[in-house]
Design a protein around this motif. Structure first.
Motif, PDB file in Angstrom:
ATOM      1  N   ARG A  78      -6.085   5.363  14.949  1.00 20.77           N
ATOM      2  CA  ARG A  78      -6.603   4.111  14.409  1.00 20.77           C
ATOM      3  C   ARG A  78      -6.822   4.281  12.921  1.00 20.77           C
ATOM      4  O   ARG A  78      -7.792   4.896  12.486  1.00 20.77           O
ATOM      5  CB  ARG A  78      -7.905   3.743  15.121  1.00 20.77           C
ATOM      6  CG  ARG A  78      -8.245   2.264  15.079  1.00 20.77           C
ATOM      7  CD  ARG A  78      -9.510   2.011  15.884  1.00 20.77           C
ATOM      8  NE  ARG A  78      -9.837   0.596  15.955  1.00 20.77           N
ATOM      9  CZ  ARG A  78     -11.028   0.130  16.291  1.00 20.77           C
ATOM     10  NH1 ARG A  78     -12.008   0.969  16.562  1.00 20.77           N
ATOM     11  NH2 ARG A  78     -11.245  -1.158  16.354  1.00 20.77           N
ATOM     12  N   SER A  79      -5.914   3.745  12.138  1.00 21.56           N
ATOM     13  CA  SER A  79      -5.991   3.848  10.681  1.00 21.56           C
ATOM     14  C   SER A  79      -5.384   2.583  10.083  1.00 21.56           C
ATOM     15  O   SER A  79      -4.395   2.060  10.607  1.00 21.56           O
ATOM     16  CB  SER A  79      -5.252   5.092  10.194  1.00 21.56           C
ATOM     17  OG  SER A  79      -5.193   5.143   8.788  1.00 21.56           O
ATOM     18  N   ALA A  80      -5.968   2.093   8.991  1.00 18.27           N
ATOM     19  CA  ALA A  80      -5.474   0.845   8.398  1.00 18.27           C
ATOM     20  C   ALA A  80      -5.723   0.832   6.901  1.00 18.27           C
ATOM     21  O   ALA A  80      -6.774   1.277   6.429  1.00 18.27           O
ATOM     22  CB  ALA A  80      -6.154  -0.363   9.040  1.00 18.27           C
ATOM     23  N   THR A  81      -4.723   0.315   6.173  1.00 21.48           N
ATOM     24  CA  THR A  81      -4.909  -0.004   4.763  1.00 21.48           C
ATOM     25  C   THR A  81      -5.338  -1.459   4.700  1.00 21.48           C
ATOM     26  O   THR A  81      -4.567  -2.362   4.997  1.00 21.48           O
ATOM     27  CB  THR A  81      -3.607   0.217   3.975  1.00 21.48           C
ATOM     28  OG1 THR A  81      -3.242   1.594   4.050  1.00 21.48           O
ATOM     29  CG2 THR A  81      -3.785  -0.164   2.520  1.00 21.48           C
ATOM     30  N   VAL A  82      -6.592  -1.695   4.333  1.00 22.49           N
ATOM     31  CA  VAL A  82      -7.193  -3.030   4.412  1.00 22.49           C
ATOM     32  C   VAL A  82      -6.775  -3.844   3.191  1.00 22.49           C
ATOM     33  O   VAL A  82      -6.960  -3.417   2.049  1.00 22.49           O
ATOM     34  CB  VAL A  82      -8.726  -2.929   4.493  1.00 22.49           C
ATOM     35  CG1 VAL A  82      -9.326  -4.322   4.695  1.00 22.49           C
ATOM     36  CG2 VAL A  82      -9.130  -2.009   5.634  1.00 22.49           C
ATOM     37  N   SER A  83      -6.208  -5.031   3.442  1.00 18.02           N
ATOM     38  CA  SER A  83      -5.785  -5.919   2.372  1.00 18.02           C
ATOM     39  C   SER A  83      -6.474  -7.269   2.534  1.00 18.02           C
ATOM     40  O   SER A  83      -7.306  -7.459   3.418  1.00 18.02           O
ATOM     41  CB  SER A  83      -4.267  -6.085   2.394  1.00 18.02           C
ATOM     42  OG  SER A  83      -3.824  -6.856   1.295  1.00 18.02           O
ATOM     43  N   SER A  84      -6.118  -8.209   1.678  1.00 19.43           N
ATOM     44  CA  SER A  84      -6.680  -9.559   1.734  1.00 19.43           C
ATOM     45  C   SER A  84      -5.677 -10.511   2.378  1.00 19.43           C
ATOM     46  O   SER A  84      -4.480 -10.212   2.467  1.00 19.43           O
ATOM     47  CB  SER A  84      -7.036 -10.047   0.330  1.00 19.43           C
ATOM     48  OG  SER A  84      -5.847 -10.152  -0.450  1.00 19.43           O
ATOM     49  N   LYS A  85      -6.160 -11.684   2.797  1.00 20.48           N
ATOM     50  CA  LYS A  85      -5.281 -12.695   3.372  1.00 20.48           C
ATOM     51  C   LYS A  85      -4.652 -13.568   2.297  1.00 20.48           C
ATOM     52  O   LYS A  85      -3.675 -14.271   2.563  1.00 20.48           O
ATOM     53  CB  LYS A  85      -6.076 -13.572   4.344  1.00 20.48           C
ATOM     54  CG  LYS A  85      -6.571 -12.830   5.565  1.00 20.48           C
ATOM     55  CD  LYS A  85      -7.450 -13.696   6.429  1.00 20.48           C
ATOM     56  CE  LYS A  85      -6.724 -14.886   6.999  1.00 20.48           C
ATOM     57  NZ  LYS A  85      -7.564 -15.687   7.904  1.00 20.48           N
ATOM     58  N   VAL A  86      -5.219 -13.533   1.089  1.00 21.22           N
ATOM     59  CA  VAL A  86      -4.709 -14.366  -0.001  1.00 21.22           C
ATOM     60  C   VAL A  86      -4.482 -13.505  -1.238  1.00 21.22           C
ATOM     61  O   VAL A  86      -4.991 -12.392  -1.341  1.00 21.22           O
ATOM     62  CB  VAL A  86      -5.714 -15.504  -0.331  1.00 21.22           C
ATOM     63  CG1 VAL A  86      -5.878 -16.433   0.845  1.00 21.22           C
ATOM     64  CG2 VAL A  86      -7.064 -14.934  -0.763  1.00 21.22           C
TER      65      VAL A  86
ATOM     66  N   GLN B 157      -9.057  -1.594  -8.076  1.00 16.30           N
ATOM     67  CA  GLN B 157     -10.233  -1.610  -8.939  1.00 16.30           C
ATOM     68  C   GLN B 157     -10.508  -3.053  -9.384  1.00 16.30           C
ATOM     69  O   GLN B 157      -9.605  -3.899  -9.353  1.00 16.30           O
ATOM     70  CB  GLN B 157     -10.013  -0.726 -10.173  1.00 16.30           C
ATOM     71  CG  GLN B 157      -9.755   0.737  -9.870  1.00 16.30           C
ATOM     72  CD  GLN B 157     -10.973   1.452  -9.334  1.00 16.30           C
ATOM     73  OE1 GLN B 157     -12.098   0.982  -9.478  1.00 16.30           O
ATOM     74  NE2 GLN B 157     -10.770   2.608  -8.718  1.00 16.30           N
ATOM     75  N   PRO B 158     -11.753  -3.372  -9.779  1.00 21.92           N
ATOM     76  CA  PRO B 158     -12.050  -4.722 -10.282  1.00 21.92           C
ATOM     77  C   PRO B 158     -11.148  -5.087 -11.454  1.00 21.92           C
ATOM     78  O   PRO B 158     -10.888  -4.279 -12.343  1.00 21.92           O
ATOM     79  CB  PRO B 158     -13.517  -4.611 -10.715  1.00 21.92           C
ATOM     80  CG  PRO B 158     -14.078  -3.532  -9.848  1.00 21.92           C
ATOM     81  CD  PRO B 158     -12.974  -2.537  -9.682  1.00 21.92           C
ATOM     82  N   GLY B 159     -10.661  -6.326 -11.423  1.00 21.12           N
ATOM     83  CA  GLY B 159      -9.758  -6.805 -12.476  1.00 21.12           C
ATOM     84  C   GLY B 159      -8.301  -6.779 -12.067  1.00 21.12           C
ATOM     85  O   GLY B 159      -7.472  -7.457 -12.695  1.00 21.12           O
ATOM     86  N   GLU B 160      -7.941  -6.014 -11.038  1.00 23.57           N
ATOM     87  CA  GLU B 160      -6.562  -5.949 -10.593  1.00 23.57           C
ATOM     88  C   GLU B 160      -6.259  -7.100  -9.637  1.00 23.57           C
ATOM     89  O   GLU B 160      -7.151  -7.638  -8.974  1.00 23.57           O
ATOM     90  CB  GLU B 160      -6.276  -4.612  -9.899  1.00 23.57           C
ATOM     91  CG  GLU B 160      -6.326  -3.416 -10.833  1.00 23.57           C
ATOM     92  CD  GLU B 160      -5.956  -2.123 -10.122  1.00 23.57           C
ATOM     93  OE1 GLU B 160      -5.169  -1.350 -10.683  1.00 23.57           O
ATOM     94  OE2 GLU B 160      -6.451  -1.904  -9.005  1.00 23.57           O
ATOM     95  N   MET B 161      -4.977  -7.443  -9.552  1.00 24.02           N
ATOM     96  CA  MET B 161      -4.531  -8.461  -8.611  1.00 24.02           C
ATOM     97  C   MET B 161      -4.195  -7.795  -7.280  1.00 24.02           C
ATOM     98  O   MET B 161      -3.697  -6.665  -7.241  1.00 24.02           O
ATOM     99  CB  MET B 161      -3.304  -9.189  -9.154  1.00 24.02           C
ATOM    100  CG  MET B 161      -3.557 -10.010 -10.394  1.00 24.02           C
ATOM    101  SD  MET B 161      -4.694 -11.394 -10.097  1.00 24.02           S
ATOM    102  CE  MET B 161      -3.714 -12.400  -8.981  1.00 24.02           C
ATOM    103  N   ILE B 162      -4.472  -8.515  -6.188  1.00 20.90           N
ATOM    104  CA  ILE B 162      -4.174  -8.012  -4.863  1.00 20.90           C
ATOM    105  C   ILE B 162      -3.475  -9.109  -4.067  1.00 20.90           C
ATOM    106  O   ILE B 162      -3.759 -10.302  -4.254  1.00 20.90           O
ATOM    107  CB  ILE B 162      -5.442  -7.532  -4.135  1.00 20.90           C
ATOM    108  CG1 ILE B 162      -5.087  -6.827  -2.824  1.00 20.90           C
ATOM    109  CG2 ILE B 162      -6.402  -8.671  -3.882  1.00 20.90           C
ATOM    110  CD1 ILE B 162      -6.248  -6.150  -2.154  1.00 20.90           C
ATOM    111  N   SER B 163      -2.534  -8.693  -3.216  1.00 19.70           N
ATOM    112  CA  SER B 163      -1.775  -9.658  -2.434  1.00 19.70           C
ATOM    113  C   SER B 163      -1.493  -9.061  -1.065  1.00 19.70           C
ATOM    114  O   SER B 163      -1.332  -7.836  -0.932  1.00 19.70           O
ATOM    115  CB  SER B 163      -0.459  -9.998  -3.143  1.00 19.70           C
ATOM    116  OG  SER B 163       0.346 -10.834  -2.341  1.00 19.70           O
ATOM    117  N   PRO B 164      -1.402  -9.908  -0.017  1.00 16.23           N
ATOM    118  CA  PRO B 164      -1.084  -9.373   1.301  1.00 16.23           C
ATOM    119  C   PRO B 164       0.367  -8.930   1.443  1.00 16.23           C
ATOM    120  O   PRO B 164       0.735  -8.308   2.437  1.00 16.23           O
ATOM    121  CB  PRO B 164      -1.385 -10.553   2.238  1.00 16.23           C
ATOM    122  CG  PRO B 164      -1.229 -11.760   1.382  1.00 16.23           C
ATOM    123  CD  PRO B 164      -1.689 -11.341   0.022  1.00 16.23           C
ATOM    124  N   MET B 165       1.188  -9.253   0.459  1.00 12.53           N
ATOM    125  CA  MET B 165       2.598  -8.847   0.497  1.00 12.53           C
ATOM    126  C   MET B 165       2.961  -8.201  -0.831  1.00 12.53           C
ATOM    127  O   MET B 165       2.301  -8.423  -1.859  1.00 12.53           O
ATOM    128  CB  MET B 165       3.509 -10.043   0.776  1.00 12.53           C
ATOM    129  CG  MET B 165       3.444 -11.125  -0.268  1.00 12.53           C
ATOM    130  SD  MET B 165       4.360 -12.595   0.211  1.00 12.53           S
ATOM    131  CE  MET B 165       3.286 -13.211   1.500  1.00 12.53           C
TER     132      MET B 165
END
Length: 403
Positions: free
Chosen positions: A81-89, A221-229
């Motif tokens: 059980r291991s996961a790289t947690v991302s956002s939905k948006v 880190q704060p300030g970076e963009m994150i995407s589910p894809m």
């Protein structure tokens, strides 16, 4: 002139004294060369003697019974059980609440994204919902009043005090307000759904832990963009990686020729490369029902009987698949595993006697780590060969390595 040869032509010439002495010198030279060649031959044979390293057969006493090893293999510790947690948006990270090595619980807040736009849209949707509800209350009051007016006009009409046009006008107003009331009731359902949608988008800008575990890596880190894809550039696809340490197990690739020695529930003794003296009890969880045609192996899942904090993901581990039968307690003879040689399927050792070695067939009852337990074939205190620089035969002369 006579054609017959003269007597001088038939005379045999005798070698002179100097010529006979030169022949003897050549003979002595040939004899010396032959002697030197023989000496070189025997000396070269002497230098071809194999150089060996040795160890002694030791005797040990065991209080409890041990199990025989059927198969040795190596693998790695993996997390089920291991996961790289991302956002939905897709959004900009404003805050990260975790760090490597931190323990988190299911549902714990990990990070926040910039939600200023969706917060404003949510407030607008909530205001529109409130306005629709207010309009509905007004329409409901007017409808109640129209219903009472219609009832009054109908009573006056029966007594002739009211005309038919007054009745029709009151009836039209009541039906009109009834339709508006139904529409505004439906508008409230739509407005409530709109508010729920914007609330969900606000919630999507907060990243929660899907399960409890340990954070093994922090990826944003704060300030970076994150995407589910993956969209390229500098956009991250995950906030952190969480590993459920309670789900750690071992994955082993077993040669398909020996997979018949493995079965579910079988006892296994695991040894981490980081802690070679620590024997960890484990058992076979499952045999994956497919083979790797490139490596000719079958994957086997092995589970620890008890999880220990020293066990970490991706650690290298050696496993010994054990037999159901156990070796009884008592005295046992152990030798280095390197001292056991394979001779056409027979396990043998080379016992040193003086400057020569003797071939012995042995019976191995248990192999654990770099030691083998011998049940027959050698005696305590005998010296055996652990490595050799050349091929050995029964009765071969050997030389001991200089340490």
């Amino acid at each position: 002139m006579s054609s017959k040869p003269s007597l001088d032509a038939l005379r045999i010439e005798r070698p002179s004294h100097h010529e006979s002495r030169g022949g003897l010198l050549w003979l002595w030279l040939l004899l010396l060369l032959a002697a030197g060649g023989a000496a070189w031959f025997f000396l070269s044979k002497r230098t071809d003697i194999p150089v060996v390293q040795t160890a002694q057969v030791t005797e040990h006493k065991s209080d409890g019974a041990t199990r025989a090893t059927l198969l040795n293999a190596s693998g790695y510790v993996t997390a089920r059980r291991s996961a790289t947690v991302s956002s939905k948006v897709t959004g900009k990270v404003t805050e990260v609440m975790v760090d490597e090595g931190m323990e988190v619980k299911e549902g714990q807040l990990l990070a926040k994204l910039d939600s200023s736009n969706v917060d404003a849209a949510l407030k607008l949707a909530e205001a529109q919902l409130e306005a629709t509800r207010t309009a509905l209350e007004e329409t409901r009051s007017n409808f109640d009043l129209a219903e009472k007016e219609l009832d009054r006009v109908n009573k006056l009409s029966t007594s002739g005090a009211s005309s038919q046009s007054d009745v029709d006008r009151a009836n039209f107003l009541s039906k009109s307000l009834s339709g508006r009331l139904r529409k505004q009731t439906a508008d409230i359902v739509v407005a409530e759904a709109d508010v729920a949608q914007w609330k969900q988008q606000v919630q999507d800008n907060t990243i929660l832990a899907p399960f409890g575990g340990i954070v093994t890596s922090k990826n944003a880190q704060p300030g970076e963009m994150i995407s589910p894809m993956s969209v390229g550039g500098f956009t991250r696809t995950g906030i952190c990686t969480i590993v459920d340490m309670a789900s750690l197990e071992i994955e082993v690739d077993v040669n398909e020729s020996f997979i018949n020695r493995v079965k579910p529930g079988q006892r296994v003794e695991a040894t981490l490369d980081a802690y070679p003296e620590w024997k960890i009890p484990a058992k076979v969880i499952a045999i994956i029902p497919t083979a790797d045609r490139q490596k000719a192996t079958v994957k086997v899942r092995v589970g620890f009987e008890k999880i220990d904090p020293r066990i970490l993901p991706d650690m290298a581990v050696k496993v010994a698949f054990q037999s159901d039968e156990s070796v009884p307690a008592g005295k046992s003879l152990t030798i280095p595993k390197a001292a056991v040689f394979d001779d056409n399927g027979t396990s043998i050792v080379w016992v040193l006697s003086g400057e020569k070695v003797e071939r012995r067939a042995v019976s191995i009852s248990l192999t654990s780590g770099d030691q083998s337990t011998i049940s027959a074939g050698v005696s305590p205190g005998e010296t055996i060969v652990t490595s050799t620089s050349g091929k050995l035969q029964d009765g071969s002369r050997v030389k001991l390595t200089k340490r």
